[in-house]
Write a protein that holds these residues in place. Structure first.
Motif, short mmCIF file in Angstrom:
data_model
loop_
_atom_site.label_atom_id
_atom_site.label_comp_id
_atom_site.label_asym_id
_atom_site.label_seq_id
_atom_site.Cartn_x
_atom_site.Cartn_y
_atom_site.Cartn_z
N ALA A 1 0.83 -1.21 0.00
CA ALA A 1 0.00 0.00 0.00
C ALA A 1 0.86 1.25 0.00
O ALA A 1 1.86 1.31 0.69
N ARG A 2 0.43 2.26 -0.77
CA ARG A 2 1.13 3.53 -0.82
C ARG A 2 0.10 4.67 -0.78
O ARG A 2 -0.34 5.14 -1.82
N PRO A 3 -0.27 5.15 0.36
CA PRO A 3 -1.21 6.27 0.40
C PRO A 3 -0.63 7.54 -0.21
O PRO A 3 -1.36 8.43 -0.60
N MET A 4 0.71 7.62 -0.27
CA MET A 4 1.42 8.76 -0.84
C MET A 4 1.29 10.03 0.01
O MET A 4 1.58 11.12 -0.44
N GLN A 5 0.84 9.87 1.23
CA GLN A 5 0.85 10.96 2.21
C GLN A 5 0.64 10.34 3.58
O GLN A 5 0.04 9.27 3.69
N PRO A 6 1.16 10.95 4.63
CA PRO A 6 0.90 10.43 5.97
C PRO A 6 -0.60 10.46 6.27
O PRO A 6 -1.31 11.39 5.87
N VAL A 7 -1.08 9.42 6.95
CA VAL A 7 -2.50 9.28 7.23
C VAL A 7 -2.69 9.18 8.74
O VAL A 7 -2.03 8.36 9.39
N SER A 8 -3.60 9.97 9.29
CA SER A 8 -3.78 9.98 10.74
C SER A 8 -4.34 8.67 11.27
O SER A 8 -4.01 8.24 12.37
N ASP A 9 -5.20 8.02 10.49
CA ASP A 9 -5.80 6.75 10.91
C ASP A 9 -5.38 5.67 9.93
O ASP A 9 -6.07 5.36 8.96
N PHE A 10 -4.20 5.09 10.15
CA PHE A 10 -3.62 4.09 9.24
C PHE A 10 -3.58 2.76 9.99
O PHE A 10 -2.92 2.62 11.01
N LYS A 11 -4.30 1.75 9.46
CA LYS A 11 -4.36 0.45 10.12
C LYS A 11 -4.30 -0.68 9.10
O LYS A 11 -4.97 -0.62 8.07
N VAL A 12 -3.51 -1.66 9.45
CA VAL A 12 -3.48 -2.89 8.66
C VAL A 12 -3.70 -4.05 9.62
O VAL A 12 -3.01 -4.17 10.63
N ASP A 13 -4.70 -4.88 9.33
CA ASP A 13 -4.99 -6.06 10.13
C ASP A 13 -5.05 -7.28 9.22
O ASP A 13 -5.75 -7.26 8.20
N VAL A 14 -4.32 -8.31 9.61
CA VAL A 14 -4.35 -9.58 8.89
C VAL A 14 -4.73 -10.67 9.88
O VAL A 14 -4.04 -10.86 10.90
N HIS A 15 -5.84 -11.36 9.62
CA HIS A 15 -6.30 -12.44 10.48
C HIS A 15 -6.20 -13.75 9.71
O HIS A 15 -6.75 -13.88 8.61
N ILE A 16 -5.48 -14.70 10.29
CA ILE A 16 -5.30 -16.00 9.65
C ILE A 16 -5.96 -17.07 10.50
O ILE A 16 -5.66 -17.20 11.69
N HIS A 17 -6.89 -17.82 9.89
CA HIS A 17 -7.63 -18.88 10.59
C HIS A 17 -7.37 -20.20 9.86
O HIS A 17 -7.75 -20.35 8.69
N GLU A 18 -6.75 -21.13 10.52
CA GLU A 18 -6.47 -22.43 9.94
C GLU A 18 -6.89 -23.52 10.92
O GLU A 18 -6.32 -23.64 12.02
N GLU A 19 -7.89 -24.32 10.54
CA GLU A 19 -8.36 -25.39 11.42
C GLU A 19 -7.26 -26.39 11.74
O GLU A 19 -7.21 -26.95 12.83
N ALA A 20 -6.36 -26.62 10.78
CA ALA A 20 -5.29 -27.59 10.99
C ALA A 20 -4.24 -27.07 11.97
O ALA A 20 -3.42 -27.84 12.48
N GLY A 21 -4.26 -25.77 12.25
CA GLY A 21 -3.25 -25.18 13.11
C GLY A 21 -2.08 -24.64 12.30
O GLY A 21 -1.75 -25.16 11.22
N ILE A 22 -1.45 -23.60 12.80
CA ILE A 22 -0.32 -22.97 12.12
C ILE A 22 0.98 -23.58 12.64
O ILE A 22 1.23 -23.59 13.84
N SER A 23 1.79 -24.11 11.75
CA SER A 23 3.05 -24.73 12.18
C SER A 23 4.14 -23.70 12.41
O SER A 23 4.98 -23.86 13.28
N PHE A 24 4.14 -22.62 11.61
CA PHE A 24 5.06 -21.51 11.86
C PHE A 24 4.52 -20.27 11.15
O PHE A 24 3.75 -20.36 10.20
N ILE A 25 4.92 -19.11 11.64
CA ILE A 25 4.55 -17.85 11.01
C ILE A 25 5.67 -16.86 11.23
O ILE A 25 6.21 -16.74 12.33
N ASN A 26 6.06 -16.17 10.18
CA ASN A 26 7.11 -15.16 10.24
C ASN A 26 6.59 -13.86 9.64
O ASN A 26 5.81 -13.88 8.69
N VAL A 27 7.05 -12.76 10.19
CA VAL A 27 6.75 -11.44 9.62
C VAL A 27 8.09 -10.78 9.30
O VAL A 27 8.56 -9.93 10.03
N LYS A 28 8.74 -11.28 8.26
CA LYS A 28 10.02 -10.75 7.82
C LYS A 28 10.96 -10.53 8.98
O LYS A 28 11.49 -9.46 9.19
N GLY A 29 11.09 -11.53 9.79
CA GLY A 29 11.98 -11.46 10.93
C GLY A 29 12.08 -12.84 11.53
O GLY A 29 11.91 -13.84 10.85
#
Length: 611
Positions: A154-182
């Motif tokens: 995403a590139r709003p191209m200007q600072p935004v006072s209310d900027f939110k990103v939410d990612v929800h992952i639902h897996e019935e089998a369960g998550i074996s691992f998860i990384n966020v670039k780290g």
């Protein structure tokens, strides 16, 4: 901010006239992505205010993954809701033409990039009024190299006072691992929530952005727990989705032939990158693999006439051959592929998997040059015995020709982009098919109907087979899945949309291969499903409804063209080392939250190359 996936996130830009930074204000920018059993639905919502004393045109510009379908677009203006409507292309075009005939300017700017497509529309906002844009797109995430990769961009191209990103992952089998670039990771979790709420000041800390806001990629990588049996089957509302990805099987030895274009148009960087990729690939061959190399221009050149074992002596000889590949002459694709198919047909090994890989950058110019004749010749030579993968180098290649030929032979086509990492793209593709675990896979569903593709020539380690369908009479008691395949050991609301998504994708692939009445029949089925589920596909368009007097836009899903406008990555995607990183919550508990001043780790996470 930009971020990166198999849900290759969208770029979202809203802009007024260039050079007039204060004409409009993005006061709220939200991205909400929900992944349920690998099916991702992403909603981008932006609220914009015109702060001027006169009306201003506000542009909505979004990039989405090529494999995604837009399913909803709406605008909210003065309490009124204006919905985009998915229609057959002909009907959408008629509405567009009528708008133009009334003197209204209308249009869509779209281009094809490496993994993204662009959609654009605009609306005039009255003085001191507000508009809300809301776009929804859907995609079935593809597993490669043993993981799913979710990209948010995403590139709003200007600072935004209310900027939110939410990612929800639902897996019935369960998550074996998860990384966020780290280094964040965990075991045996069923749910994950990744959020990113930067302040205005934090949005200005981008190295090259200053007052222009953020520019970077956020990549979420994860995989799910696997029982290595029949896989995971989700049943819902009379439909089922079956994810099959066993990993405890021994690798199947492979026979692989690389057919390399060395015609004059490959001169320079392309041939250098091809050589580099071949060196990497040859190093990765196992000793029980057999391989062959063919280069071609107007003539055919064999390293060896027959397949040979990938032992150290043969590999060294093959590298010497590859290092001497020179670009010259015309392009005889037909004869080169027939020679590659002959080598594989002459070297059938029990319990092995054969693969034919073509790399070319142009149209056939010598030998057989009629595209349909070439496709027919290749199809007869392969006769369904092994897949053909076509890698098209650059934008001048006839990608539609390669795509159709691959699909006719149980393979896929990929475009290789001629930039600094083209050799890594080639190597990355090869790694996807480097370790076959099963051949001749058939998915059987007693008590199932209206099934998506159920026969697969090969299953590769790190990938996944996904089949969806209806449960006959919604009778779960009689529903029984089976998987039949050959390995070295042996001779296994949500659901309906996944089924529709897979069915439309596969019908579109099938339509590409057919002609005459059969082609029209398949095309009609794909169109009906696209309209029923409101998917913007190559057969449909979205008519953007606007206030009276406003321009009418028609949003199309672009096809791979011969010479499309090339997408260029942002000039600088790096972030300040003082940047605040996203946080991740798993099963409702916060873990591993980054510290604001861990400069090196944060920079590694946010400084991301563009694909």
């Amino acid at each position: 901010m930009c971020w990166r996936s198999v849900l290759c996130g969208g770029v979202f830009v809203i802009a007024g006239k260039r050079g007039q930074k204060d004409d409009w204000d993005i006061y709220s920018f939200h991205i909400n992505s929900t992944v349920t059993s690998r099916y991702a639905t992403t909603v981008i919502t932006s609220r914009v205010a015109n702060r001027m004393n006169e009306s201003k045109e506000i542009e909505f510009h979004v990039r989405i993954p090529k494999n995604a379908f837009i399913s909803k677009f709406r605008m909210f203006i003065d309490g009124q809701v204006y919905d985009g409507v998915v229609k057959a292309k002909e009907q959408a075009q008629q509405q567009y033409t009528e708008a133009v005939s009334r003197g209204e300017s209308a249009g869509l700017v779209s281009s094809v990039g490496r993994t993204l497509e662009e959609f654009k529309t605009s609306v005039t906002v009255a003085a001191h009024k507000k508009v809300t844009f809301e776009l929804t797109y859907e995609e079935l995430m593809k597993r490669t190299h043993g993981k799913y990769e979710l990209q948010i961009h995403a590139r709003p191209m200007q600072p935004v006072s209310d900027f939110k990103v939410d990612v929800h992952i639902h897996e019935e089998a369960g998550i074996s691992f998860i990384n966020v670039k780290g280094d964040l990771s965990t075991k045996a979790l069923a749910n994950a929530w990744v959020y990113f709420y930067p302040t205005v000041n934090q949005q200005k800390m981008c190295d090259s952005c200053s007052d222009q806001g953020m520019n970077g990629d956020l990549v979420i990588v994860y995989d799910v727990n696997r029982d290595n049996g029949l896989g995971h089957i989700k049943k819902s509302d009379g439909y089922f989705v079956h994810h099959f990805a066993p990993s405890d099987l021994p690798r199947v030895p492979k026979n692989v032939v690389f057919v390399i274009d060395q015609s004059g148009s490959m001169r320079g960087r392309k041939i250098l990158q091809t050589r580099t990729a071949l060196f990497h690939i040859l190093n990765d061959l196992a000793e029980d693999d057999y391989f062959g190399l063919i280069t071609f221009d107007g003539n055919i050149f064999h390293w060896k006439r027959e397949l040979v074992q990938a032992n150290s002596k043969n590999l060294e000889s093959a590298k010497n051959f590859a290092s001497n590949i020179q670009a010259r002459g015309s392009t005889d694709i037909n004869q080169a592929l027939l020679q590659g198919a002959r080598m594989l047909n002459d070297h059938r090994r029990e319990g092995s998997a054969s693969i034919l890989i073509l790399l070319t950058d142009g149209d056939p110019t010598s030998g057989v040059t009629n595209l349909e004749n070439i496709q027919s010749n290749v199809r007869q030579a392969i006769a369904g015995k092994f897949p053909l993968y076509c890698l098209g180098f650059g934008f001048d290649v006839n990608f539609n020709f390669l795509e159709k030929m691959s699909l006719q032979n149980n393979g896929v086509a990929r475009r290789i982009y001629e930039d600094s990492d083209a050799d890594l793209q080639l190597k990355g593709f090869y790694e996807e098919v480097a370790t076959p675990l099963l051949t001749d896979v058939t998915m059987i569903y007693v008590g199932g109907t209206n099934l998506t593709q159920t026969n697969f020539s090969q299953y590769y380690n790190g990938s996944e087979i996904v089949v969806a369908g209806e449960i006959t009479d919604n009778n779960i008691e009689t529903f029984t899945p089976q998987v039949v395949g050959i390995s070295v050991r042996m001779d296994s609301q949500y659901s309906s949309r996944v089924w529709a998504y897979l069915t439309v994708k596969q019908l579109l692939d099938k339509e590409l291969q057919l002609s005459g009445p059969e082609k029209e029949k398949v095309k009609k089925e794909a169109l009906e499903l696209s309209l029923k589920y409101s998917f913007v596909t190559p057969l449909t368009s979205m008519v953007v409804t606007k206030p009276p007097g406003e321009n009418t836009d028609v949003l199309h899903k672009p096809k791979e063209g011969k010479t499309p406008q090339r997408w260029q990555p942002p000039v600088d995607q790096s972030f300040s080392r003082q940047y605040l990183a996203p946080s991740i919550h798993l099963s409702g508990s916060p873990i591993g939250e980054y510290h604001k001043h861990k400069k090196t780790e944060i920079n590694e996470m946010l400084h991301n190359l563009y694909f």
